[in-house]
Enzyme design. Structure first.
Site, short mmCIF file in Angstrom:
data_model
loop_
_atom_site.label_atom_id
_atom_site.label_comp_id
_atom_site.label_asym_id
_atom_site.label_seq_id
_atom_site.Cartn_x
_atom_site.Cartn_y
_atom_site.Cartn_z
CG HIS A 136 35.57 34.29 36.90
ND1 HIS A 136 35.69 33.56 36.21
CD2 HIS A 136 36.73 34.55 37.57
CE1 HIS A 136 36.85 33.19 35.72
NE2 HIS A 136 37.81 33.80 36.32
CG HIS A 185 39.83 37.30 39.95
ND1 HIS A 185 40.10 36.22 40.42
CD2 HIS A 185 39.56 37.33 39.07
CE1 HIS A 185 40.42 35.09 39.21
NE2 HIS A 185 39.80 35.63 38.32
#
Ligand code: AMP
Length: 137
Positions: free
Chosen positions: A98, A100
């Site tokens: 992921h 951010h």
């Protein structure tokens, strides 16, 4: 590889999804640094930057750009940090890759300055030699 993010992709648990396409999903982080803190994740799971398909990683960056632009347009950010924690040593807690997108507000002091290592000229040369050789392989 199943993490909480697979459950979000499969709509088994709720999330504030703000963008979706064939390759990625973007949703609001549940513990935001600032309002609008977004995670961009691949729909087909991989762990982090080390095992990710470069094209999917590049697409995550494209979507992060769109999210960042939207945060700026909507005045939810004065600037943004793009952060990707890769590996436990780097602070990764969810082992589904992921990116951010962290909105920053002027003066929010959300992050402290990172510590810096001391490096002698010999240290720089040794690291440079290793890295140039590794990147040429
Ligand atoms: P990292 O330390 O880079 O692995 O960060 C994991 C991030 O996932 C943290 O910022 C968490 O707040 C976020 N997170 C964990 N579970 C959820 C969830 N169910 N919905 C949204 N964000 C989550």
């Amino acid at each position: 590889m199943d993490t909480i993010f697979s459950k979000i992709i499969n709509r088994e648990i709720p999330a504030d999804i703000i963008y979706e396409d064939d390759l990625v999903l973007a949703f609001l982080d549940i513990t935001p640094v600032n309002q609008g803190h977004t995670l961009v994740i691949p729909k087909k799971p991989f762990t982090n930057i080390f095992d990710g398909n470069p094209e999917v990683l590049a697409h995550m960056m494209k979507v992060a750009q769109k999210v960042g632009q939207a945060l700026m347009q909507e005045k939810l950010a004065d600037g943004i940090n793009l952060v990707m924690n890769n590996g436990e040593a780097a602070g990764q807690e969810v082992f589904h890759a992921h990116l951010h997108v962290v909105p920053r507000i002027t003066g929010d002091n959300a992050y402290s300055k990172p510590k810096r290592a001391s490096c002698t000229p010999e240290d720089f040369l040794a690291v440079k030699t290793k890295m140039v050789a590794a990147l040429a392989r």
